[in-house]
Design an enzyme around this catalytic site. Structure first.
Site, PDB file in Angstrom:
ATOM      1  N   ASP A  17       0.858  -1.173   0.000  1.00  0.00           N
ATOM      2  CA  ASP A  17       0.000   0.000   0.000  1.00  0.00           C
ATOM      3  C   ASP A  17       0.909   1.242   0.000  1.00  0.00           C
ATOM      4  OD1 ASP A  17      -2.323   1.671   0.456  1.00  0.00           O
ATOM      5  OD2 ASP A  17      -1.689   1.785   2.550  1.00  0.00           O
ATOM      6  N   ASP A  19      -0.139   5.054   0.944  1.00  0.00           N
ATOM      7  CA  ASP A  19      -0.338   6.044   2.015  1.00  0.00           C
ATOM      8  C   ASP A  19      -0.302   5.362   3.378  1.00  0.00           C
ATOM      9  OD1 ASP A  19      -0.933   8.457   0.389  1.00  0.00           O
ATOM     10  OD2 ASP A  19      -2.583   7.217  -0.314  1.00  0.00           O
TER      11      ASP A  19
END
Ligand SMILES: [Mg+2]
Length: 248
Positions: A17, A19
């Protein structure tokens, strides 16, 4: 376990991922959501409105999801339904997409003003992963993923990118559905059972579990270790550095 990476030896690919895992942008997203939702709620419900909680509401309803899904899911939790509108809606439109675009404008303004910072531990871990010949993908709901990666010179660290732009092109539903992670594994030519997922969002944990991935690492940046385990993490760390150099 693969010593040095803290992974089962069967793992051939790592799906990250963006953020909150690679960049310190989860808090910037949370702040932009809060500013947008609080202004909306204040106008709708007056000064006694219940503000958006940038930790609890963000974790539960918004984090990791595509932008429009985040708007819809949070508003539903407050019993509010707005017309969908469309992705091209102006930021002042009273629609799901209008509010989403309002939040995105605030986010981009914050990123322009403050810049983007990477987590050094993640960058070290990424280099170690690649040095050992494992393949890597970035899997983000964000439509700004590429710009953010470029801002920290991290684009070359990933073989594959499945972000908000790619998901829209291919019609892939976002997290908590596993489709974007599965697409990244497929693009890398690795079955889900031989891929590891790295996520800080509860919706990302759900996606990891639903996709049958070989290993799911929860990254706890805000003190939500128990919730990450409850949503399917095999292991929770505060920083990816912790996974390196482990003997097992
Ligand atoms: Mg995240």
């Amino acid at each position: 376990m693969t010593t040095e990476l803290g992974l089962p030896e069967t793992i051939q690919a790592c799906l990250f991922d963006l953020d909150g895992v690679v960049t310190r942008t989860a808090v910037v997203h949370a702040a932009a959501w809060k500013e947008m939702f609080d202004a909306f709620l204040r106008e709708r419900e007056g000064p006694g409105f219940r503000p958006f909680d940038p930790v609890a509401d963000y974790d539960e309803y918004v984090d990791g999801r595509p932008r429009a899904d985040g708007v819809r899911t949070f508003l539903e939790s407050r019993g509010i339904r707005l017309p969908e509108g469309g992705p091209g809606d102006p930021p002042d439109a009273e629609t799901v997409h209008g509010l989403g675009n309002r939040k995105n404008d605030l986010l981009l303004e914050k990123i322009r003003t403050d810049g983007v910072e990477a987590y050094d531990g993640t960058l070290r871990y990424l280099r170690a992963v690649r040095a050992r010949g494992l393949r890597t993908a970035i899997v983000s709901s964000s439509a700004n993923c590429r710009d953010v990666l470029r801002a920290i010179d991290a684009e070359p660290l990933f073989d594959v990118r499945v972000d908000g732009v790619v998901a829209a092109e291919r019609g892939l539903p976002g997290k908590p559905r596993p489709d974007t992670f599965l697409a990244a594994a497929r693009d890398l030519g690795v079955p889900a059972g031989r891929a590891a997922v790295y996520e800080d969002a509860l919706a990302g944990m759900d996606a990891g579990r639903a996709g049958g991935f070989g290993y799911v690492v929860g990254v706890d940046r805000v003190g939500q270790t128990d919730a990450l385990y409850a949503h399917g993490a095999d292991r929770v760390v505060k920083d990816l550095d912790e996974l390196m150099g482990e003997e097992k």
